[in-house]
Design a protein around this motif. Sequence first.
Motif, PDB file in Angstrom:
ATOM      1  N   UNK A   1       0.809  -1.212   0.000  1.00  0.00           N
ATOM      2  CA  UNK A   1       0.000   0.000   0.000  1.00  0.00           C
ATOM      3  C   UNK A   1       0.846   1.267   0.000  1.00  0.00           C
ATOM      4  N   UNK A   2       2.166   1.127  -0.242  1.00  0.00           N
ATOM      5  CA  UNK A   2       3.043   2.290  -0.178  1.00  0.00           C
ATOM      6  C   UNK A   2       2.682   3.327  -1.223  1.00  0.00           C
ATOM      7  N   UNK A   3       2.031   2.902  -2.331  1.00  0.00           N
ATOM      8  CA  UNK A   3       1.690   3.848  -3.375  1.00  0.00           C
ATOM      9  C   UNK A   3       0.673   4.880  -2.890  1.00  0.00           C
ATOM     10  N   UNK A   4      -0.028   4.573  -1.789  1.00  0.00           N
ATOM     11  CA  UNK A   4      -0.999   5.514  -1.259  1.00  0.00           C
ATOM     12  C   UNK A   4      -0.352   6.540  -0.331  1.00  0.00           C
ATOM     13  N   UNK A   5       0.895   6.326   0.019  1.00  0.00           N
ATOM     14  CA  UNK A   5       1.608   7.300   0.835  1.00  0.00           C
ATOM     15  C   UNK A   5       1.114   7.420   2.255  1.00  0.00           C
ATOM     16  N   UNK A   6       0.554   6.330   2.820  1.00  0.00           N
ATOM     17  CA  UNK A   6       0.022   6.346   4.186  1.00  0.00           C
ATOM     18  C   UNK A   6       0.787   5.317   5.002  1.00  0.00           C
ATOM     19  N   UNK A   7       1.665   5.741   5.883  1.00  0.00           N
ATOM     20  CA  UNK A   7       2.478   4.800   6.656  1.00  0.00           C
ATOM     21  C   UNK A   7       1.631   3.827   7.469  1.00  0.00           C
ATOM     22  N   UNK A   8       1.961   2.534   7.349  1.00  0.00           N
ATOM     23  CA  UNK A   8       1.302   1.516   8.158  1.00  0.00           C
ATOM     24  C   UNK A   8      -0.059   1.077   7.672  1.00  0.00           C
ATOM     25  N   UNK A   9      -0.563   1.647   6.591  1.00  0.00           N
ATOM     26  CA  UNK A   9      -1.901   1.293   6.106  1.00  0.00           C
ATOM     27  C   UNK A   9      -1.899  -0.114   5.537  1.00  0.00           C
ATOM     28  N   UNK A  10      -2.826  -0.943   6.033  1.00  0.00           N
ATOM     29  CA  UNK A  10      -2.910  -2.328   5.581  1.00  0.00           C
ATOM     30  C   UNK A  10      -4.335  -2.652   5.140  1.00  0.00           C
TER      31      UNK A  10
END
Length: 254
Positions: A1-10
């Motif tokens: 999910x790194x493409x969304x730029x939200x740390x830790x988002x799963x």
Amino acid sequence: MMDLGIPGLMPAHCCGCSGFVVPVCESTMNLAWHLHNRNRFPEYAWILAHAQTRAKGRQGRVWVSEPGSLAVTLRLPDTAENLGPLLSMATALPLIRALADIDIPACIKWPNDILVNDRKAGGILIEEKQGVFMAGIGMNIRNAPENSVMENFFHLPAGCLNISDVNLSLFDIWRCFLKNILDRFSALTADPAAVVREVNTALAWKNEPVVLEHTKIFDGPAIVLGVDDQGRLEVRTNKGIVHIRSGTVTPRVT
């Protein structure tokens, strides 16, 4: 999910609905709109945070939600528009039913709070943009935050589900809530009159004395009569019957 730029988002799933879990964020509501703008948040998508640093509330209030509290934003179906000003209370109804399923009696504190054991244990915030509706759902599970000065003055302490000996995980409680929302929300949006009737059976302090504040119509002692079909609180005052669109209602200490 790194493409969304939200740390830790799963990514996650619950009751057949896609969602997300994040350890900490400023606001699940803001994240939900961010994901919606990236076409990643369809109807009944949800995001759960274990903690929020700038959670949203009524009238622009901001607070910190600590670990152990439920903090979720759910995208409601577009049919939510049918409920108009009843929407926050209609969203509360499945939550109250879910709490009843785990033997926790709860009621609605107009316009958007949930009381457990006469304590404010949760609340709902609705946001709408271009016909898209988001419901922010907060519930104190393990502990209750410190009361505000106003809540202390009016003897309305914060509460939490642990007072009722709840022994469910945060995600299990969310599963109970979401299941009831999925089971009931379509019927609620199809029959606003039924929503009014059900809200009035679940309304806190009905036919009891309260104090009204910040209503722009009448502030002071009143008796709660119910909620009308426009979502207004109907009260009896020394000036007659008044319909309140906004403001604060608290129990009157006699």
